[in-house]
Write an enzyme that holds these catalytic residues in place. Structure first.
Site, PDB file in Angstrom:
ATOM      1  N   GLY A   1       0.817  -1.201   0.000  1.00 13.19           N
ATOM      2  CA  GLY A   1       0.000   0.000   0.000  1.00 13.19           C
ATOM      3  C   GLY A   1       0.848   1.247   0.000  1.00 13.19           C
ATOM      4  O   GLY A   1       2.068   1.189   0.198  1.00 13.19           O
ATOM      5  N   PRO A   2       0.227   2.416  -0.216  1.00 17.57           N
ATOM      6  CA  PRO A   2       0.980   3.673  -0.250  1.00 17.57           C
ATOM      7  C   PRO A   2       1.569   4.009   1.114  1.00 17.57           C
ATOM      8  O   PRO A   2       1.168   3.439   2.130  1.00 17.57           O
ATOM      9  CB  PRO A   2      -0.064   4.703  -0.692  1.00 17.57           C
ATOM     10  CG  PRO A   2      -1.380   4.088  -0.385  1.00 17.57           C
ATOM     11  CD  PRO A   2      -1.213   2.608  -0.474  1.00 17.57           C
TER      12      PRO A   2
ATOM     13  N   VAL B   1      -0.148   4.464   5.505  1.00 19.09           N
ATOM     14  CA  VAL B   1      -1.479   3.893   5.767  1.00 19.09           C
ATOM     15  C   VAL B   1      -1.467   2.955   6.985  1.00 19.09           C
ATOM     16  O   VAL B   1      -2.489   2.388   7.331  1.00 19.09           O
ATOM     17  CB  VAL B   1      -2.039   3.147   4.525  1.00 19.09           C
ATOM     18  CG1 VAL B   1      -2.288   4.101   3.387  1.00 19.09           C
ATOM     19  CG2 VAL B   1      -1.112   2.017   4.092  1.00 19.09           C
ATOM     20  N   GLY B   2      -0.291   2.766   7.602  1.00 16.24           N
ATOM     21  CA  GLY B   2      -0.243   1.994   8.845  1.00 16.24           C
ATOM     22  C   GLY B   2       0.236   0.570   8.697  1.00 16.24           C
ATOM     23  O   GLY B   2      -0.113  -0.287   9.506  1.00 16.24           O
ATOM     24  N   LYS B   3       1.079   0.277   7.673  1.00  8.99           N
ATOM     25  CA  LYS B   3       1.531  -1.095   7.451  1.00  8.99           C
ATOM     26  C   LYS B   3       2.460  -1.551   8.574  1.00  8.99           C
ATOM     27  O   LYS B   3       2.302  -2.649   9.113  1.00  8.99           O
ATOM     28  CB  LYS B   3       2.252  -1.183   6.099  1.00  8.99           C
ATOM     29  CG  LYS B   3       1.400  -0.834   4.905  1.00  8.99           C
ATOM     30  CD  LYS B   3       2.132  -1.053   3.595  1.00  8.99           C
ATOM     31  CE  LYS B   3       3.311  -0.148   3.416  1.00  8.99           C
ATOM     32  NZ  LYS B   3       2.958   1.286   3.316  1.00  8.99           N
ATOM     33  N   THR B   4       3.439  -0.703   8.913  1.00 11.47           N
ATOM     34  CA  THR B   4       4.426  -1.087   9.935  1.00 11.47           C
ATOM     35  C   THR B   4       3.784  -1.168  11.317  1.00 11.47           C
ATOM     36  O   THR B   4       4.006  -2.127  12.069  1.00 11.47           O
ATOM     37  CB  THR B   4       5.588  -0.080   9.940  1.00 11.47           C
ATOM     38  OG1 THR B   4       6.121   0.023   8.613  1.00 11.47           O
ATOM     39  CG2 THR B   4       6.688  -0.522  10.883  1.00 11.47           C
TER      40      THR B   4
ATOM     41  N   SER C   1      -4.711   3.341 -18.834  1.00 15.60           N
ATOM     42  CA  SER C   1      -6.097   3.488 -18.379  1.00 15.60           C
ATOM     43  C   SER C   1      -6.762   4.770 -18.840  1.00 15.60           C
ATOM     44  O   SER C   1      -7.957   4.968 -18.586  1.00 15.60           O
ATOM     45  CB  SER C   1      -6.162   3.391 -16.849  1.00 15.60           C
ATOM     46  OG  SER C   1      -5.441   4.442 -16.262  1.00 15.60           O
TER      47      SER C   1
ATOM     48  N   LYS D   1      -9.374   5.789  -7.552  1.00 14.25           N
ATOM     49  CA  LYS D   1      -9.938   6.644  -8.599  1.00 14.25           C
ATOM     50  C   LYS D   1     -11.355   7.081  -8.246  1.00 14.25           C
ATOM     51  O   LYS D   1     -11.745   8.239  -8.482  1.00 14.25           O
ATOM     52  CB  LYS D   1      -9.920   5.896  -9.935  1.00 14.25           C
ATOM     53  CG  LYS D   1      -8.512   5.651 -10.466  1.00 14.25           C
ATOM     54  CD  LYS D   1      -8.530   4.827 -11.743  1.00 14.25           C
ATOM     55  CE  LYS D   1      -7.116   4.602 -12.266  1.00 14.25           C
ATOM     56  NZ  LYS D   1      -7.095   3.777 -13.481  1.00 14.25           N
TER      57      LYS D   1
END
Length: 810
Positions: free
Chosen positions: A372-373, A376-379, A695, A738
Site C-alpha cells: 500500500g501507499p 497507511v499503517g503497514k508497519t 487506463s 480513482k
C-alpha cells in the site's frame, strides 16, 4: 688498488674534457630520478616526445640533457614543469622493446642549466650553459674531516641494515673530491626526488657534502628507531612464547596436585549451558565438537575467541523457547480495533489464523505481504498483530540492503563475522515464534555481493524454512513457527518467485471520512499528549480537520496530516507557555491563521460541457487524481502531437485511440478528409508531472471523437479504461482510489470497464451512494453516454451559431 682507481678517475676526467658539450641539445624529461655526473643508469622511455629526443641525440653526438619533472604525474610536461638544472649525459646503449618503449643506458657527464627552450615539438630542444663545480684549490683539514665523517656515516647506515652495494662503499672510500663523493652518495641512498634535486643545484661541492651529511644523520636516526621497534617486537614474541610454556607447565603441575583448572571450569560451564539450551541433536553434536576444539586451543589465541563467540550464539538461540499464543478471539479483535481503524481484511485474516491455531496446535506461520501507499499503517499494524497474538515483535528494514550476507550471515572464516539479520532478530526476540516484520521489501537491491531477494526465498517459504541454515551458525534452525510479515509500497519491484511465496494483502488509501475518524480517535489525542496540552486548551472541529485533509495534505496515508496536527499543537502550546490559558477553538474559518494559506487546491469538475475536454481518472502513490485530457484540431497534414510529459504506454494508447476514431469515422458521421487536412494536438495539463499507463485510453478516444464530431462532453462525467483498436474496453487497476478522487471532485457518473464490476464490492458504501458507476464493454457505448447531441449542451441549450461570412465588396 687505490692507485688504479685514481688513474681511472683521471682518465674519465680527460674523457670529459675531450667531449665537447654543444650549446644546443635535446632535452629528455625524467620522472622519478635525478641523474648526477659520472652516474651510469638505465632509463625506460615510452613517451613520443622523449623517443624523438633520443633519436635526435643518436643522430648527432649521442649527448642529451636529463632534467627531472617537477610533478611526476605529468604525462606531457611543459617548459615550466621541468627543473632548469640537469645533467648532460651520453647515451651508451639503446635497445627497442617489443611494447614500443626504448631502454637506454646513460652516463652523466656534467651539470648544465637551461638558458632557453628553442622548440617543444616534435621534441624538446634547449640552449644550455655548463655549470662548473666550485672546487677549492686544495682540500683543507675541515673538508677532509667532513669527507671522513660522511664515509663513516655511510658505513654506519650499512651496519643498521641499509642496503648499499659493496662496490659503492669501495668507490666512496677511494674518492678524494668532496663534490664527487656527495654526488655518489646522493645517487645511492634513495633520497626523495626534491631532496636529490636540491643537492644537484648546489654549486659548491663543500655545501653539497654538508647537505648530504645532514640527510645521512636523519636516515641513521630513522634506521635506529626502526631497529629498536623490531627488537621490541621480537622481545614481545619471545615473552608470549615463554608465557605459553610456563602456562603449560603450570597446567601440568595443577593436574599433578589435583587443583581445579580455570580453563576446565570454563569448558564445563559451556557444556552445562549447552545441555540446558535443549538444542536439536545435530546442533548439539556440532556444539560438542567445537567445545573439544576449544579445549585444545590456547585461551588467548584469536581462533579460541572465534570458537567461544560461536558457542555463545548457539547457546543463546531460542531452540525450544516459544511465546504462548493468546487464543482468545474476542480479546484479539478488541486489541486490533483499539490500535487501527478499519483495515477489516487484515484483521479478519489474523482472526482466522488465531481460530485455526486454536483448533490445531501445530501449524506453519503465515507469510503476509502488506502492499500500500506510504503512511497507511503497514508497519504499525505489525506491532498490533504481535500484541493481539501475545508474541514478541521483531522489525528489520530491508531498504537499500544489497549484500546477501545481511540475510544469511557471514562465514566464520571472516574476521568479525556475524549471523544474518534473521537469526539476529530471532535471538533478540528470545523466542522461536515471534512476529517478524520485514519492512520495505520492494527496496531491496543487488550487486556484486549477491542478491538478498534470492536469499529470502528460503526464509519466506513455509515448506523450506523449517531447516533454515545461516552461513555463520551453519546448522539448521526452524523458522516455520515464525509469523513473517513484509511490507511494500509497490508490488512490481518484488521478484516473481518471492512474490509467489507471500500472501499479498492490499491496503488502499483512506477516504476523507475515514481520515476524520482516525484523526479523532488516534491522532488528536496522541498529539495533545506529546505536546503537553489537553482538551482544555484546544478543541478542533470536524470541518477544520476535513479542511486540513483537503487543503493542507495530499496523500493516501496519514503522516502529513499528523505533522499538520503537530504544527497546530505547537502553536497552541506556545500560547499556553506564554500564559494564555484560554481555550482555543479551531474551525474551518480560522484554520489558516495557524497553518497559513492552503497548500493544495484539489481539481474540480469542468464548469460547463465543452468540446474536446474529457475528464479521466488516474492512480498515484498518494491516492487517486482526476485529470483533464484536452484535444484540439488545426489546419495541417494529419500529424498527432502529444504533450504533458507522457510515458511510452500512454503515447501508444493515444495512437490506438486515434486509429479507433478513424476506423469509426463513417459511423460517427465524420468526413474522412478531415484527418488528412488537420493536425491533432492532445495535451494533459500539469506537464511537469510524468504520466503513464493505458487506463486513459477511453478518455483520449472520447476527447478525439468530440473534436471531430463537434459534440460536447458531459461535464460531470469521468471515465477510466484501456481501449483497443477494435474498440474493446479493457480492465484497469486502482478503482477504489480513482472512485474516491471522483467523489472529492464532485463527479456524478463514472464509466468503468465491465470487467471491473467485481471491484465495486470493495468500495465504501458512501462512495457507491454518491457515484453512479456505468460498466461498458465497447468504446461505442462510451461515446453514446459521454457525447451530447451536436450543437447542444447537457442543459438542452444550443451552442453558438456559426456566423455567415460577410459578402465581398465588388
Amino acid at each position: 688498488m687505490a692507485e688504479e682507481k685514481k688513474q681511472d678517475e683521471e682518465s674519465k676526467a680527460q674523457k670529459e674534457e675531450e667531449i665537447k658539450i654543444p650549446e644546443e641539445i635535446p632535452l629528455l624529461p625524467v620522472r622519478d630520478v635525478v641523474v648526477f655526473p659520472y652516474m651510469i643508469l638505465p632509463l625506460f622511455v615510452g613517451r613520443e616526445v622523449s623517443i624523438r629526443a633520443i633519436d635526435e641525440a643518436l643522430a648527432q653526438d649521442r649527448l642529451i640533457l636529463l632534467c627531472t619533472q617537477k610533478k611526476i604525474e605529468d604525462e606531457e610536461p611543459t617548459a615550466e614543469g621541468v627543473n632548469s638544472i640537469g645533467t648532460v649525459a651520453t647515451i651508451m646503449r639503446m635497445l627497442k622493446l617489443p611494447d614500443g618503449r626504448i631502454k637506454i643506458l646513460v652516463q652523466g657527464l656534467a651539470k648544465a642549466r637551461i638558458k632557453q627552450f628553442i622548440s617543444t615539438r616534435p621534441f624538446f630542444k634547449v640552449a644550455i650553459e655548463k655549470i662548473p663545480d666550485e672546487v677549492a684549490t686544495q682540500v683543507t683539514v675541515e673538508v677532509e674531516a667532513m669527507m671522513r665523517n660522511v664515509k663513516e656515516q655511510l658505513e654506519h647506515m650499512v651496519s643498521l641494515g641499509k642496503m648499499i652495494l659493496p662496490d659503492i662503499l669501495i668507490i666512496a672510500e677511494n674518492i678524494e673530491d668532496p663534490g664527487r663523493l656527495a654526488d655518489l652518495i646522493t645517487s645511492n641512498i634513495g633520497l626523495k626526488v626534491d631532496q636529490a634535486q636540491e643537492i644537484l643545484e648546489l654549486g659548491n661541492s663543500v655545501k653539497r657534502l654538508q647537505k648530504v651529511s645532514e640527510y645521512l644523520n636523519k636516515e641513521i636516526e630513522l634506521l635506529s628507531v626502526q631497529q629498536k621497534i623490531q627488537a621490541e617486537a621480537k622481545g614481545e614474541m619471545d615473552k608470549i612464547q615463554r608465557e605459553y610454556f610456563l602456562r603449560e607447565q603450570l597446567k601440568a603441575i595443577q593436574k599433578e596436585l589435583g587443583e581445579v583448572d580455570e580453563r576446565a571450569e570454563e569448558v564445563n560451564e559451556l557444556r552445562e549451558k549447552i545441555r540446558k539450551s535443549q538444542m536439536p541433536k545435530k546442533v548439539d553434536q556440532e556444539a560438542e565438537k567445537q567445545v573439544k576444539r576449544l579445549e585444545k586451543m590456547h585461551p588467548d589465541s584469536a581462533e579460541a575467541t572465534t570458537v567461544r563467540t560461536y558457542l555463545e550464539w548457539l547457546i543463546d538461540m531460542p531452540w525450544k523457547k516459544s511465546s504462548k499464543d493468546s487464543l482468545d478471539i474476542k480479546k484479539a479483535k478488541t486489541v486490533l480495533d483499539e490500535d487501527h481503524y478499519d483495515l477489516e481484511k487484515i484483521k479478519e485474516r489474523i482472526l482466522e489464523y488465531l481460530s485455526v491455531r486454536k483448533l490445531k496446535k501445530k501449524m506453519k506461520g503465515p507469510i503476509l505481504c502488506f502492499v500500500g501507499p506510504p503512511g497507511v499503517g503497514k508497519t504499525s499494524l505489525g506491532r498490533s498483530i504481535a500484541r493481539a497474538l501475545g508474541r514478541q515483535f521483531v522489525r528489520i528494514s530491508l531498504g537499500g540492503v544489497r549484500d546477501e550476507a545481511e540475510i544469511r550471515g557471514h562465514r566464520r572464516t571472516y574476521v568479525g563475522a556475524l549471523p544474518g539479520r534473521v537469526i539476529q532478530g530471532i535471538k533478540q526476540a528470545g523466542s522461536n515464534n515471534p512476529v517478524f516484520m520485514m519492512d520495505e521489501i520492494d527496496k531491496l537491491g543487488s550487486d556484486f555481493r549477491g542478491d538478498p531477494s534470492s536469499a529470502l526465498l528460503e526464509v519466506l517459504d513455509p515448506e523450506q524454512n523449517n531447516s533454515f541454515s545461516d552461513h555463520y551458525l551453519n546448522v539448521p534452525f526452524d523458522l516455520s513457527n515464525v509469523m513473517f510479515i513484509t511490507t511494500a509500497n509497490l508490488l512490481d519491484p518484488i521478484p516473481s518467485a518471492l512474490r509467489d511465496r507471500m500472501e499479498v494483502i492490499y491496503l488502499s488509501g483512506y477516504t476523507h471520512e475515514e481520515k476524520l475518524m482516525i484523526a479523532r480517535r488516534y491522532l488528536v489525542p496522541r498529539q495533545l499528549e506529546e505536546h503537553g496540552i489537553s482538551e482544555k486548551n484546544l478543541a478542533i472541529s470536524d470541518s477544520a480537520i476535513l479542511n486540513m485533509i483537503t487543503y493542507y495534505t495530499q496523500e493516501a496515508g496519514l503522516r502529513n496530516l499528523e505533522r499538520e496536527m503537530a504544527s497546530l499543537c505547537r502553536k497552541i502550546a506556545k500560547h499556553v507557555a506564554e500564559g494564555k490559558e484560554k481555550k482555543h477553538l479551531i474551525s474551518a474559518n480560522n484554520l489558516h491563521k495557524f497553518l497559513g494559506a492552503p497548500r493544495y487546491l484539489p481539481e474540480v469538475e469542468v464548469g460547463e460541457d465543452q468540446i474536446g475536454v474529457a475528464t479521466g481518472l488516474a492512480w498515484t502513490q498518494s491516492g487517486g487524481e482526476i485529470i483533464f485530457i484536452e484535444a484540439t484540431k488545426m489546419k495541417g497534414k494529419g500529424s498527432l502531437v502529444l504533450t504533458g510529459h507522457l510515458g511510452e504506454v500512454m503515447k501508444e494508447s493515444a495512437h490506438a485511440a486515434m486509429s479507433f476514431i478513424r476506423s469509426r469515422a463513417h459511423l460517427l458521421g465524420i468526413n474522412e478528409n478531415i484527418f488528412s487536412q488537420h493536425d491533432i494536438h492532445v495535451h494533459i495539463p500539469a506537464g511537469a508531472i510524468p504520466k503513464d499507463g493505458p487506463s486513459a485510453g477511453i478518455t483520449m478516444a472520447t476527447s478525439l471523437a468530440s473534436i471531430f464530431t463537434d459534440r460536447a462532453i458531459k461535464k460531470n462525467l469521468a471515465m477510466t479504461g484501456e481501449v483497443t483498436l477494435r474498440g474493446r474496453v479493457l480492465p484497469i487497476g486502482g478503482l477504489r482510489e480513482k472512485a474516491l478522487a471522483a467523489m472529492r471532485a464532485g463527479i456524478k457518473q463514472v464509466i468503468i470497464p465491465k470487467k471491473n464490476e467485481k471491484d465495486l464490492l470493495e468500495l465504501p458504501p458512501k462512495v457507491k451512494k454518491n457515484l453512479e458507476f456505468i460498466p461498458v464493454e465497447r468504446m461505442d457505448d462510451v461515446l453514446k453516454i459521454a457525447l451530447l447531441p451536436k450543437g447542444k449542451t447537457k442543459s438542452g441549450k444550443t451552442g453558438p451559431k456559426k456566423r455567415k461570412p460577410a459578402a465581398k465588396k465588388k
